[in-house]
Design a protein around this motif. Sequence first.
Motif: not given
Length: 319
Positions: A58, A223, A264
């Motif tokens: 990204r 994460r 993400g």
Amino acid sequence: MTFTARHLLGIEHLHPVEITTLLDLADRYVDLNRSAQKHSDVLAGLTQINMFFESSTRTQASFELAGKRLGADVMNMAMAHSSLKKGETLIDTALTLNAMHPDLLVVRHPASGAVNLLAEKVNCAVLNAGDGRHEHPTQALLDALTIRRAKGRLHRLTVAICGDIAHSRVARSNLLLLGKMENRVRLIGPPTLMPAGVAEFGCEVFDDMRAGLEGADVVMMLRLQKERMDGGFIPSEREYYHRYGLDAEKLGYAKDDAIVMHPGPMNRGVEIDGTIADDINRSVIQEQVEMGVAVRMAAMDLLARNLRESRLKKALGGG
Ligand code: NCD
């Protein structure tokens, strides 16, 4: 001019007014990106070099797109194949690139502080695209824009940041930004994944998800940064999901209109349940990606203005 920084190295040294200036400009770039034309020439004639020493999907793609939409000449250095593999130091690589006269240098590096060091050695504007566990300023800014658009404000909100706080530059930059804008931040995660000295951050710390999520306006999931772990920080992923994974039952403790965020890459079934991530009524994960392009356009636009101004001053002999 209410944005005076020469580089964008972190949130730490940004003033709330600079944050608001950048987000206001980013809002305008969201409109541009949604239009048919999608193009401006504010960076025309400028060279942008992206140097990613750590993997990225990204962030690298959106910096590239942002530069191209603003008319810059954009080059992506394939760092895995660069002379670093032949033993060249980061500083020597930077000086080599500097000799090619870039105007904007976008850098991601696994070592905390590496991007600041590099910024001291070059003549262009440097943007930190993530350095170790230190800062990731454009991520915090795109998160802020996403929150501001979803909630209609960026102050007096209760934001829960959940998961691997200790190894996360996203958590650190968000904590700084949300604090500067006068929000209430809660950190939720197992004690093994809380940074040392967390008590000094001025936020509430929870190791129980349900207690931490109670009444939250925003739920930000992270994460597990396994690449930055050197031992057993969690018993097992299954156990972790059971205690800290965001599912419908745990989300039920947050406000009914709470939004769910994730920078993400996402590990479904580890920190978040796939159906929550895909729930368009709760999850703003795709909006975050969209805001990422606009925020990076705004950041490069503002830095390029300052760069041009300082070059002009120099040319006129003003320092
Ligand atoms: C984050 C990063 O690289 O710090 N990703 C991103 O930039 N969107 C978060 C992560 O890797 O977990």
